[in-house]
Enzyme design. Sequence first.
Site, PDB file in Angstrom:
ATOM      1  N   ASP A 266      26.910  61.653  38.430  1.00 23.22           N
ATOM      2  CA  ASP A 266      26.924  60.408  37.652  1.00 23.22           C
ATOM      3  C   ASP A 266      28.057  60.053  37.248  1.00 23.22           C
ATOM      4  O   ASP A 266      29.344  61.029  37.246  1.00 23.22           O
ATOM      5  CB  ASP A 266      25.804  60.517  36.473  1.00 23.22           C
ATOM      6  CG  ASP A 266      26.059  61.806  35.645  1.00 23.22           C
ATOM      7  OD1 ASP A 266      25.673  62.949  35.510  1.00 23.22           O
ATOM      8  OD2 ASP A 266      27.139  61.737  34.737  1.00 23.22           O
TER       9      ASP A 266
ATOM     10  N   GLY B 286      29.548  64.736  35.102  1.00 23.32           N
ATOM     11  CA  GLY B 286      29.749  63.471  35.124  1.00 23.32           C
ATOM     12  C   GLY B 286      31.414  63.104  35.548  1.00 23.32           C
ATOM     13  O   GLY B 286      32.039  63.905  34.941  1.00 23.32           O
TER      14      GLY B 286
ATOM     15  N   MET C 101      28.741  70.774  30.706  1.00 21.67           N
ATOM     16  CA  MET C 101      28.367  71.585  29.205  1.00 21.67           C
ATOM     17  C   MET C 101      28.430  72.872  29.460  1.00 21.67           C
ATOM     18  O   MET C 101      28.066  73.476  28.190  1.00 21.67           O
ATOM     19  CB  MET C 101      26.810  70.834  29.006  1.00 21.67           C
ATOM     20  CG  MET C 101      26.657  69.525  29.047  1.00 21.67           C
ATOM     21  SD  MET C 101      24.748  68.756  28.535  1.00 21.67           S
ATOM     22  CE  MET C 101      24.695  69.614  27.266  1.00 21.67           C
ATOM     23  N   GLU C 102      28.964  73.578  30.236  1.00 19.40           N
ATOM     24  CA  GLU C 102      29.089  74.845  30.316  1.00 19.40           C
ATOM     25  C   GLU C 102      30.425  75.355  30.663  1.00 19.40           C
ATOM     26  O   GLU C 102      30.745  76.504  30.063  1.00 19.40           O
ATOM     27  CB  GLU C 102      27.954  75.373  31.226  1.00 19.40           C
ATOM     28  CG  GLU C 102      26.596  75.113  31.161  1.00 19.40           C
ATOM     29  CD  GLU C 102      26.197  73.678  31.770  1.00 19.40           C
ATOM     30  OE1 GLU C 102      27.017  73.215  32.412  1.00 19.40           O
ATOM     31  OE2 GLU C 102      25.164  73.254  31.140  1.00 19.40           O
TER      32      GLU C 102
ATOM     33  N   GLU D  57      19.527  74.004  42.299  1.00 18.87           N
ATOM     34  CA  GLU D  57      20.650  74.531  42.895  1.00 18.87           C
ATOM     35  C   GLU D  57      20.624  76.136  43.198  1.00 18.87           C
ATOM     36  O   GLU D  57      21.484  76.647  44.259  1.00 18.87           O
ATOM     37  CB  GLU D  57      21.754  74.568  41.839  1.00 18.87           C
ATOM     38  CG  GLU D  57      22.396  72.977  41.775  1.00 18.87           C
ATOM     39  CD  GLU D  57      23.235  72.899  40.741  1.00 18.87           C
ATOM     40  OE1 GLU D  57      24.568  72.287  41.373  1.00 18.87           O
ATOM     41  OE2 GLU D  57      23.436  73.584  39.703  1.00 18.87           O
TER      42      GLU D  57
HETATM   43  N1  SAH Z   1      17.204  67.663  33.486  1.00 18.10           N
HETATM   44  C1  SAH Z   1      17.948  68.933  33.462  1.00 18.10           C
HETATM   45  C2  SAH Z   1      19.054  68.694  32.032  1.00 18.10           C
HETATM   46  C3  SAH Z   1      19.944  68.549  32.677  1.00 18.10           C
HETATM   47  S1  SAH Z   1      21.455  68.556  31.442  1.00 18.10           S
HETATM   48  C4  SAH Z   1      16.890  69.942  33.058  1.00 18.10           C
HETATM   49  O1  SAH Z   1      15.939  69.287  32.566  1.00 18.10           O
HETATM   50  O2  SAH Z   1      16.816  71.020  33.172  1.00 18.10           O
HETATM   51  C5  SAH Z   1      22.907  68.078  32.226  1.00 18.10           C
HETATM   52  C6  SAH Z   1      23.406  69.194  32.987  1.00 18.10           C
HETATM   53  O3  SAH Z   1      24.405  68.643  33.994  1.00 18.10           O
HETATM   54  C7  SAH Z   1      24.240  70.153  32.315  1.00 18.10           C
HETATM   55  O4  SAH Z   1      24.317  71.276  32.905  1.00 18.10           O
HETATM   56  C8  SAH Z   1      25.696  69.688  32.483  1.00 18.10           C
HETATM   57  O5  SAH Z   1      26.657  70.532  32.657  1.00 18.10           O
HETATM   58  C9  SAH Z   1      25.676  68.708  33.727  1.00 18.10           C
HETATM   59  N2  SAH Z   1      25.923  67.253  33.447  1.00 18.10           N
HETATM   60  C10 SAH Z   1      26.000  66.295  34.533  1.00 18.10           C
HETATM   61  N3  SAH Z   1      26.428  65.232  33.998  1.00 18.10           N
HETATM   62  C11 SAH Z   1      26.548  65.268  32.882  1.00 18.10           C
HETATM   63  C12 SAH Z   1      27.168  64.224  31.866  1.00 18.10           C
HETATM   64  N4  SAH Z   1      27.359  62.958  32.055  1.00 18.10           N
HETATM   65  N5  SAH Z   1      27.440  64.567  30.805  1.00 18.10           N
HETATM   66  C13 SAH Z   1      27.262  65.964  30.485  1.00 18.10           C
HETATM   67  N6  SAH Z   1      26.829  66.958  31.266  1.00 18.10           N
HETATM   68  C14 SAH Z   1      26.481  66.627  32.512  1.00 18.10           C
END
Ligand code: SAH
Length: 255
Positions: free
Chosen positions: A216, A78, A192-193, A12
Site C-alpha cells: 500500500d 507501506g 511495524m517490526e 507469507e
Molecule cells: N490484517 C493483519 C494485520 C496487519 S498489520 C492481520 O489481521 O493479521 C500490518 C502489517 O503490515 C504489519 O506487519 C506491518 O509491518 C505491515 N504494514 C503494511 N503496510 C503498512 C502501513 N501502511 N503502515 C504500517 N505497517 C504496515
Amino acid sequence: MTTAILSALAEEQQGLLDLLRRPQRVTRAGREFWHGELHGQPVVLALSRIGKVAAATTTTTLIEAFGAQRLVFTGVAGGVGPGVQVGDVVVATEFVQHDMDASPLFPRYQIPLYDRERFACDAPLSAMLLGASRAGLSRLNGQFDSKSVLGERSVHQGLIASGDRFVSAAAEARALHAALSDAGHPPLAVEMEGAAVAQVCHDYGIPFAAVRTISDRADDTAHVDFPQFVRDVASRYALAIIDEFVRGLSTSGRR
Ligand code: SAH
C-alpha cells in the site's frame, strides 16, 4: 548454521511450511516455531507477530532458544518514498524507529543509550537477499497476470522506518516522511517490526537482512489494498524470494 526465517503474516509463511522437510513444531513464549530443512539447510520458521515488542520477543527467542545464527525477514510495508509503488520490493539497508522520541533528553529518533538512530542490516546477507529478490520476481514474471494491476515492479534498497502504527492516511504518511527526511533519515517504506528485529540482532551480533513487498502507499486506501494484496501477491513474492535465498545459501556453501 541455523537460519531463522521470520514472516510477518501467516499467508507469507504457509508456502515455506509446505516446503519444510522433517518439520517439528515447538511452542515457546506463546509462539509456534518450526524446525526443519529447506533445500538441505537447517532453518527455523516463525511468525514475527505484529509490532515492535512482539517482534523483539520472537527474535530473542529465535536466538536464545533455537540457536539462530542468521536471520531473514519477509513482510509487507507501506511505500512512502518517492517512486516506491505497490508491487515493488524494498530490501532494507538500515532501520529507524519513526515513533522513538526521547527528546529533549536525547535527539529525536535516537535510541536511548545506543547513541544511534539507525541499525544497519548485514551487508553480505542483504546482497544475497537483493539477488534472491530479483531472481524471485523474474521467476514469478509470467506466472500470474499481475502486470495489469501492478505495472512495472522495481526492487529498491534503502532505509525502512518502523513504528507501532498502521499508517493509513496520506497526510500522515507525508508528515512522517518529511520529519524523518528533515532529520536526515528519508525512508522508502514504513512498517511495524523491522527496527525491533534489527536492534535485537545488533545486541546479539547476529547477521540480519529484511525484504518488504509494498502492499500500500500508507494512504487513505491502505486498509483496502492490504488484505487482498497479501493474499494474492505478497505471499507468492515471499515464497519465491526465500526459496531463491535458501537455494543461494546452499550453492554458495554458506552453511
Ligand atoms: N490484517 C493483519 C494485520 C496487519 S498489520 C492481520 O489481521 O493479521 C500490518 C502489517 O503490515 C504489519 O506487519 C506491518 O509491518 C505491515 N504494514 C503494511 N503496510 C503498512 C502501513 N501502511 N503502515 C504500517 N505497517 C504496515
